[in-house]
Design a protein around this motif. Structure first.
Motif, mmCIF file in Angstrom:
data_model
loop_
_atom_site.group_PDB
_atom_site.id
_atom_site.type_symbol
_atom_site.label_atom_id
_atom_site.label_comp_id
_atom_site.label_asym_id
_atom_site.label_seq_id
_atom_site.Cartn_x
_atom_site.Cartn_y
_atom_site.Cartn_z
ATOM 1 N N MET A 4 2.326 1.624 -3.347
ATOM 2 C CA MET A 4 1.111 2.358 -4.322
ATOM 3 C C MET A 4 0.999 3.674 -4.060
ATOM 4 S SD MET A 4 -2.397 0.491 -5.032
ATOM 5 C CE MET A 4 -2.867 0.052 -3.276
ATOM 6 N N THR A 5 1.029 4.271 -2.676
ATOM 7 C CA THR A 5 0.373 5.691 -2.688
ATOM 8 C C THR A 5 1.525 6.689 -2.530
ATOM 9 O OG1 THR A 5 0.194 4.997 -0.106
ATOM 10 C CG2 THR A 5 -1.641 4.649 -1.314
ATOM 11 N N THR A 6 2.697 6.427 -2.604
ATOM 12 C CA THR A 6 3.771 7.293 -2.607
ATOM 13 C C THR A 6 4.328 7.314 -4.063
ATOM 14 O OG1 THR A 6 5.451 5.569 -1.885
ATOM 15 C CG2 THR A 6 4.280 7.018 0.093
ATOM 16 N N ASP A 7 4.878 8.532 -4.012
ATOM 17 C CA ASP A 7 5.658 8.653 -5.227
ATOM 18 C C ASP A 7 7.233 8.497 -5.199
ATOM 19 O OD1 ASP A 7 5.870 9.353 -8.047
ATOM 20 O OD2 ASP A 7 6.019 11.744 -7.745
ATOM 21 N N GLU A 35 0.874 -1.172 -0.119
ATOM 22 C CA GLU A 35 -0.085 -0.073 0.043
ATOM 23 C C GLU A 35 1.039 1.274 -0.068
ATOM 24 O OE1 GLU A 35 -3.518 0.306 -0.224
ATOM 25 O OE2 GLU A 35 -3.893 -1.766 -0.150
ATOM 26 N N TRP A 36 2.062 1.111 0.769
ATOM 27 C CA TRP A 36 2.850 2.325 0.837
ATOM 28 C C TRP A 36 3.269 2.718 -0.694
ATOM 29 C CZ3 TRP A 36 8.446 1.912 1.007
ATOM 30 C CH2 TRP A 36 9.123 3.244 1.260
#
Length: 127
Positions: A52-55, A49-50
Motif C-alpha cells: 500500500m505504501t510503496t509505488d 502495508e508495504w
C-alpha cells in the motif's frame, strides 16, 4: 518457507513468537528485512502495508518477495480479501494485488497455517 495467515488481530504474531521459541529471529517488514543477521529466521510482517505504501509494480513486488524467501523465512500475512468489497478503487486494487501475491507465496511455501483467533489450522504441509 512457512506462511501464517489470518485476520487482523487474530493472534498471528503471538502464535509465531511461541512457535519460534528461543530460535534467533528477526521480526521485520519488507523495508527492514535486510537488517536480519545471518542464521536468524527472517519473519516478515505487514506485506499488505508495504504494498500500500510503496509505488512498486506487481512484478517488482513478486521479485522482491521471492528474493526474501528461503527455508528460514516466515511470512505473517493479514487476510484482507474477505468481507465487504471496498468502494474505493485503490483499496480494491490493493486487495487484488495482495491476493495475487499471496497466491504466489502459498504456492512456493512448504507450510501454510491459518490462525483464527489464536487457533492454528495447517492448510498446506505437514499437520
Amino acid at each position: 518457507m512457512h506462511v501464517f495467515i489470518g485476520g487482523a488481530y487474530n493472534g498471528k504474531t503471538d502464535y509465531v513468537r511461541r512457535w519460534i521459541g528461543d530460535t534467533a529471529a528477526c521480526f521485520c517488514t519488507m523495508d527492514t528485512a535486510a537488517t536480519a543477521n545471518p542464521g536468524e529466521s527472517l519473519i516478515i510482517t505487514d506485506l499488505h502495508e508495504w504494498l500500500m505504501t510503496t509505488d512498486i509494480t506487481e512484478t517488482e513486488a513478486s521479485k522482491a518477495v521471492r528474493e526474501m524467501s528461503g527455508p528460514n523465512t516466515v511470512f505473517i500475512l493479514t487476510e484482507i480479501g474477505r468481507g465487504i468489497v471496498p468502494l474505493d478503487a485503490q483499496q480494491r486494487e490493493l486487495r487484488d494485488r495482495c491476493g495475487r501475491l499471496y497466491q504466489q507465496l502459498f504456492a512456493e511455501a512448504t507450510t501454510v497455517t491459518r490462525i483464527w483467533y489464536g487457533i492454528p489450522q495447517t492448510i498446506k504441509g505437514v499437520k
